[in-house]
Design a protein around this motif. Sequence first.
Motif, short mmCIF file in Angstrom:
data_model
loop_
_atom_site.label_atom_id
_atom_site.label_comp_id
_atom_site.label_asym_id
_atom_site.label_seq_id
_atom_site.Cartn_x
_atom_site.Cartn_y
_atom_site.Cartn_z
N TYR A 25 51.21 42.26 75.18
CA TYR A 25 52.46 43.01 75.10
C TYR A 25 53.18 42.48 73.86
O TYR A 25 53.39 41.29 73.72
CB TYR A 25 53.30 42.78 76.36
N PRO A 85 60.70 46.41 79.38
CA PRO A 85 60.03 47.06 78.25
C PRO A 85 60.95 48.04 77.53
O PRO A 85 61.83 48.65 78.16
CB PRO A 85 58.87 47.81 78.92
N VAL A 87 61.08 51.15 74.19
CA VAL A 87 60.24 52.10 73.47
C VAL A 87 59.82 51.59 72.08
O VAL A 87 58.88 52.10 71.52
CB VAL A 87 60.88 53.49 73.34
N ARG A 90 55.11 47.50 71.75
CA ARG A 90 53.75 48.01 71.64
C ARG A 90 52.82 47.25 72.59
O ARG A 90 53.15 46.17 73.05
CB ARG A 90 53.25 47.85 70.20
N ILE A 104 54.85 52.30 72.94
CA ILE A 104 55.42 52.76 74.20
C ILE A 104 56.35 53.94 73.94
O ILE A 104 57.21 53.87 73.06
CB ILE A 104 56.18 51.62 74.91
N ILE A 107 59.04 54.70 79.87
CA ILE A 107 59.01 53.53 80.75
C ILE A 107 59.54 53.90 82.12
O ILE A 107 60.56 54.58 82.25
CB ILE A 107 59.90 52.40 80.18
N VAL A 120 54.16 52.36 81.97
CA VAL A 120 54.57 52.93 80.68
C VAL A 120 53.55 53.94 80.22
O VAL A 120 52.38 53.88 80.57
CB VAL A 120 54.75 51.83 79.59
N ALA A 122 51.98 55.16 76.75
CA ALA A 122 51.87 54.63 75.39
C ALA A 122 50.97 55.54 74.57
O ALA A 122 50.00 56.10 75.09
CB ALA A 122 51.33 53.21 75.41
#
Length: 125
Positions: A25, A85, A87, A90, A104, A107, A120, A122
């Motif tokens: 992450y 998380p 946006v 990544r 992302i 979420i 999420v 992605a």
Amino acid sequence: MSFIDSTFQSLPKQLLDSFGIDITYIKTATSQTYNTATGEVSGSDTNIELKAIISSASGSVYEGTSQTNDLKIIFGNDELGTYYPKVKDRIQYAEDGVNKVARIISINTSRGDNPILHTVIARPQ
């Protein structure tokens, strides 16, 4: 602590440790600077190793507008602590022996008083 926290908080980690794959992450640096002369953005991202389940996202998952290569990634909250998380973050994952990165775009956090599980959508870059 809510009932959902005491009942389900440890469940995602148990399942993901057994069935998840290793991903990274990537938390985007909170303070970035832009050099107008070189066009470079500087700032240190933070990489967090965790387990996740990755699958394809269908059009109905992301407001009916997902692309055929979008991914649905499910991971717990133990490694992220109090971080949610965003946006701009990544996900780095391995596919067919090649490291890939996905940004992302959506979420969904399952929670009681505290976050328990993140799902999420992605988009591979």
